[in-house]
Design a protein around this motif. Structure first.
Motif, PDB file in Angstrom:
ATOM      1  N   TRP A 133       0.797  -1.210   0.000  1.00 41.50           N
ATOM      2  CA  TRP A 133       0.000   0.000   0.000  1.00 41.50           C
ATOM      3  C   TRP A 133       0.842   1.278   0.000  1.00 41.50           C
ATOM      4  N   GLU A 134       1.896   1.331   0.774  1.00 44.67           N
ATOM      5  CA  GLU A 134       2.696   2.551   0.841  1.00 44.67           C
ATOM      6  C   GLU A 134       3.326   2.853  -0.515  1.00 44.67           C
ATOM      7  N   ALA A 135       3.798   1.817  -1.231  1.00 45.73           N
ATOM      8  CA  ALA A 135       4.347   2.035  -2.574  1.00 45.73           C
ATOM      9  C   ALA A 135       3.257   2.529  -3.522  1.00 45.73           C
ATOM     10  N   MET A 136       2.052   1.984  -3.394  1.00 42.22           N
ATOM     11  CA  MET A 136       0.944   2.434  -4.238  1.00 42.22           C
ATOM     12  C   MET A 136       0.565   3.872  -3.896  1.00 42.22           C
ATOM     13  N   ARG A 137       0.562   4.205  -2.629  1.00 36.71           N
ATOM     14  CA  ARG A 137       0.232   5.574  -2.220  1.00 36.71           C
ATOM     15  C   ARG A 137       1.211   6.570  -2.835  1.00 36.71           C
ATOM     16  N   GLN A 138       2.496   6.243  -2.833  1.00 32.89           N
ATOM     17  CA  GLN A 138       3.489   7.130  -3.422  1.00 32.89           C
ATOM     18  C   GLN A 138       3.249   7.304  -4.920  1.00 32.89           C
ATOM     19  N   GLU A 139       2.828   6.237  -5.580  1.00 32.09           N
ATOM     20  CA  GLU A 139       2.534   6.327  -7.013  1.00 32.09           C
ATOM     21  C   GLU A 139       1.294   7.180  -7.263  1.00 32.09           C
ATOM     22  N   LEU A 140       0.299   7.087  -6.386  1.00 26.86           N
ATOM     23  CA  LEU A 140      -0.902   7.905  -6.523  1.00 26.86           C
ATOM     24  C   LEU A 140      -0.573   9.387  -6.403  1.00 26.86           C
ATOM     25  N   LEU A 141       0.381   9.723  -5.572  1.00 26.41           N
ATOM     26  CA  LEU A 141       0.794  11.119  -5.418  1.00 26.41           C
ATOM     27  C   LEU A 141       1.373  11.683  -6.715  1.00 26.41           C
ATOM     28  N   HIS A 142       1.851  10.786  -7.596  1.00 31.13           N
ATOM     29  CA  HIS A 142       2.394  11.213  -8.890  1.00 31.13           C
ATOM     30  C   HIS A 142       1.326  11.221  -9.985  1.00 31.13           C
ATOM     31  N   GLU A 143       0.065  11.064  -9.606  1.00 24.13           N
ATOM     32  CA  GLU A 143      -1.078  11.209 -10.510  1.00 24.13           C
ATOM     33  C   GLU A 143      -1.022  10.250 -11.702  1.00 24.13           C
ATOM     34  N   PRO A 144      -1.107   8.932 -11.443  1.00 27.25           N
ATOM     35  CA  PRO A 144      -1.082   7.969 -12.549  1.00 27.25           C
ATOM     36  C   PRO A 144      -2.315   8.090 -13.426  1.00 27.25           C
ATOM     37  N   GLU A 145      -2.214   7.565 -14.635  1.00 34.56           N
ATOM     38  CA  GLU A 145      -3.348   7.641 -15.555  1.00 34.56           C
ATOM     39  C   GLU A 145      -4.530   6.813 -15.056  1.00 34.56           C
ATOM     40  N   THR A 146      -4.249   5.608 -14.520  1.00 36.88           N
ATOM     41  CA  THR A 146      -5.310   4.781 -13.946  1.00 36.88           C
ATOM     42  C   THR A 146      -4.802   4.113 -12.674  1.00 36.88           C
ATOM     43  N   ALA A 147      -5.733   3.777 -11.798  1.00 39.02           N
ATOM     44  CA  ALA A 147      -5.417   3.036 -10.577  1.00 39.02           C
ATOM     45  C   ALA A 147      -6.644   2.238 -10.183  1.00 39.02           C
ATOM     46  N   HIS A 148      -6.418   1.033  -9.633  1.00 38.93           N
ATOM     47  CA  HIS A 148      -7.523   0.157  -9.251  1.00 38.93           C
ATOM     48  C   HIS A 148      -7.189  -0.588  -7.960  1.00 38.93           C
ATOM     49  N   VAL A 149      -8.188  -0.751  -7.110  1.00 39.41           N
ATOM     50  CA  VAL A 149      -8.137  -1.667  -5.977  1.00 39.41           C
ATOM     51  C   VAL A 149      -9.468  -2.409  -5.963  1.00 39.41           C
ATOM     52  N   LEU A 150      -9.414  -3.738  -6.097  1.00 34.19           N
ATOM     53  CA  LEU A 150     -10.611  -4.561  -6.063  1.00 34.19           C
ATOM     54  C   LEU A 150     -10.535  -5.490  -4.858  1.00 34.19           C
ATOM     55  N   TYR A 151     -11.625  -5.555  -4.087  1.00 34.12           N
ATOM     56  CA  TYR A 151     -11.694  -6.420  -2.924  1.00 34.12           C
ATOM     57  C   TYR A 151     -12.625  -7.589  -3.229  1.00 34.12           C
ATOM     58  N   MET A 152     -12.152  -8.812  -2.943  1.00 32.41           N
ATOM     59  CA  MET A 152     -12.922 -10.029  -3.204  1.00 32.41           C
ATOM     60  C   MET A 152     -12.851 -10.955  -1.994  1.00 32.41           C
ATOM     61  N   ARG A 153     -13.866 -11.776  -1.813  1.00 35.27           N
ATOM     62  CA  ARG A 153     -13.869 -12.736  -0.717  1.00 35.27           C
ATOM     63  C   ARG A 153     -13.105 -14.005  -1.082  1.00 35.27           C
ATOM     64  N   GLU A 154     -12.964 -14.239  -2.366  1.00 38.64           N
ATOM     65  CA  GLU A 154     -12.207 -15.407  -2.810  1.00 38.64           C
ATOM     66  C   GLU A 154     -11.342 -15.026  -3.996  1.00 38.64           C
ATOM     67  N   HIS A 155     -10.284 -15.782  -4.219  1.00 41.32           N
ATOM     68  CA  HIS A 155      -9.329 -15.451  -5.267  1.00 41.32           C
ATOM     69  C   HIS A 155     -10.022 -15.429  -6.625  1.00 41.32           C
ATOM     70  N   LEU A 156      -9.853 -14.322  -7.352  1.00 39.99           N
ATOM     71  CA  LEU A 156     -10.458 -14.110  -8.664  1.00 39.99           C
ATOM     72  C   LEU A 156     -11.984 -14.187  -8.608  1.00 39.99           C
ATOM     73  N   GLY A 157     -12.551 -13.890  -7.442  1.00 41.18           N
ATOM     74  CA  GLY A 157     -13.996 -13.902  -7.300  1.00 41.18           C
ATOM     75  C   GLY A 157     -14.613 -12.592  -7.740  1.00 41.18           C
ATOM     76  N   LYS A 158     -15.916 -12.462  -7.519  1.00 41.72           N
ATOM     77  CA  LYS A 158     -16.633 -11.251  -7.887  1.00 41.72           C
ATOM     78  C   LYS A 158     -16.243 -10.116  -6.944  1.00 41.72           C
ATOM     79  N   PRO A 159     -15.811  -8.964  -7.469  1.00 39.63           N
ATOM     80  CA  PRO A 159     -15.427  -7.849  -6.589  1.00 39.63           C
ATOM     81  C   PRO A 159     -16.622  -7.334  -5.781  1.00 39.63           C
ATOM     82  N   LEU A 160     -16.417  -7.169  -4.481  1.00 38.98           N
ATOM     83  CA  LEU A 160     -17.442  -6.594  -3.622  1.00 38.98           C
ATOM     84  C   LEU A 160     -17.289  -5.076  -3.539  1.00 38.98           C
TER      85      LEU A 160
END
Length: 297
Positions: A69-96
């Motif tokens: 997360w800290e590495a991702m946060r630093q990248e977000l501060l540099h304003e990337p073109e896209t960013a995604h975080v998906l949370y799932m209950r199972e691996h490769l499952g439907k994102p909640l």
């Protein structure tokens, strides 16, 4: 039905666009996704997290997110073109829950951030769930003063607002004017400081009695909510919210193309909303009235 939060960041955003993006994703992990990083370490929850600096850049992944997360946060501060975080209950499952940002439709240096709650996350009639969503919005934007933000239900996961749909307006145009004209209106809508001042400030909006709650943001702007939960905002409630800042609606309105399913249209009075200028649009009537305020249903 699902709930969606969106926010628009521009050059006037407090701390810059990158700060707005990092705060948005951080508030999601601290709020709706609280405790999920620990579950990821235990193997009972799964995340897919990535950023892409530019269209031609390789995708940078952060696995596991608990340590990345800290590495991702630093990248977000540099304003990337896209960013995604998906949370799932199972691996490769439907994102909640899906947290995302993009600069593509809104055009750099602007960025649009979203948080999409899956239908399994909570009911729109659940006061506690809806209160948590509002708390997330306030936490994400309190130090930011965004150009625009809202909470809405069953809207497409795109950068268009309900007003963009109905007016046939390009996203980049509504983003450019967001501190002069509301981009849209929903159950909970965040006004930037510039529009809040024009409407008399948080105190004046609260004094109208039109809103369940008006939360002032420390960096400027305010967050008025029409009711305790999204399910409690019906057509009469929407009209009440508009009468607060705009007690004298226009008598006639030009016809506009249909918006998303469930959109409700109300005339504009003193609310800073854009005018319909394209009278050649199919089905348009000639009228001198100002444009309508649109509430997502």
């Amino acid at each position: 039905m699902s709930l969606r939060a969106i926010a628009t960041f521009d050059v006037s955003t407090g701390g810059g666009v990158g700060h707005g993006l990092a705060t948005w994703f951080g508030a999601a992990l601290a709020g709706p996704l609280r405790g999920r990083l620990e579950q990821e370490q235990q193997g009972t929850a799964f995340f897919s997290a990535s950023t892409r600096a530019t269209e031609r850049s390789p995708r940078q992944e952060y696995q596991p997110l608990a340590t990345g997360w800290e590495a991702m946060r630093q990248e977000l501060l540099h304003e990337p073109e896209t960013a995604h975080v998906l949370y799932m209950r199972e691996h490769l499952g439907k994102p909640l829950v899906h947290v995302r940002s993009s600069t593509i439709r809104v055009r750099r240096p602007n960025a649009e951030a979203q948080l999409l709650f899956g239908a399994d996350c909570g009911s729109l009639d659940d006061v506690a769930f809806c209160a948590g969503a509002v708390e997330f919005l306030v936490a994400a934007l309190d130090t930011v003063n965004p150009a625009f933000a809202w909470l809405g239900a069953d809207a497409p996961a795109s950068e268009e607002t309900n007003l963009d749909w109905v007016l046939g307006r390009r996203v980049r145009d509504s983003v450019r004017e967001a501190r002069k004209l509301l981009r849209g209106y929903s159950w909970t809508t965040v006004c930037p400081e510039e529009l809040s001042v024009r409407l008399g400030g948080p105190g004046a909006l609260a004094a109208t009695g039109a809103f369940h709650r008006v939360v002032p943001l420390s960096a400027g702007g305010c967050d008025p909510a029409g009711d305790r939960d999204r399910g409690g905002v019906h057509r009469r409630g929407r009209a009440r919210c508009l009468r607060g800042p705009a007690p004298r609606p226009a008598a006639r309105c030009p016809a506009v193309r249909p918006g998303p399913p469930g959109a409700a249209l109300l005339p504009r009075g003193r609310v800073p909303l854009p005018r319909v200028t394209d009278r050649k649009r199919e089905g348009a009537r000639h009228a001198d009235a100002t444009a309508r305020a649109v509430f997502s249903g």
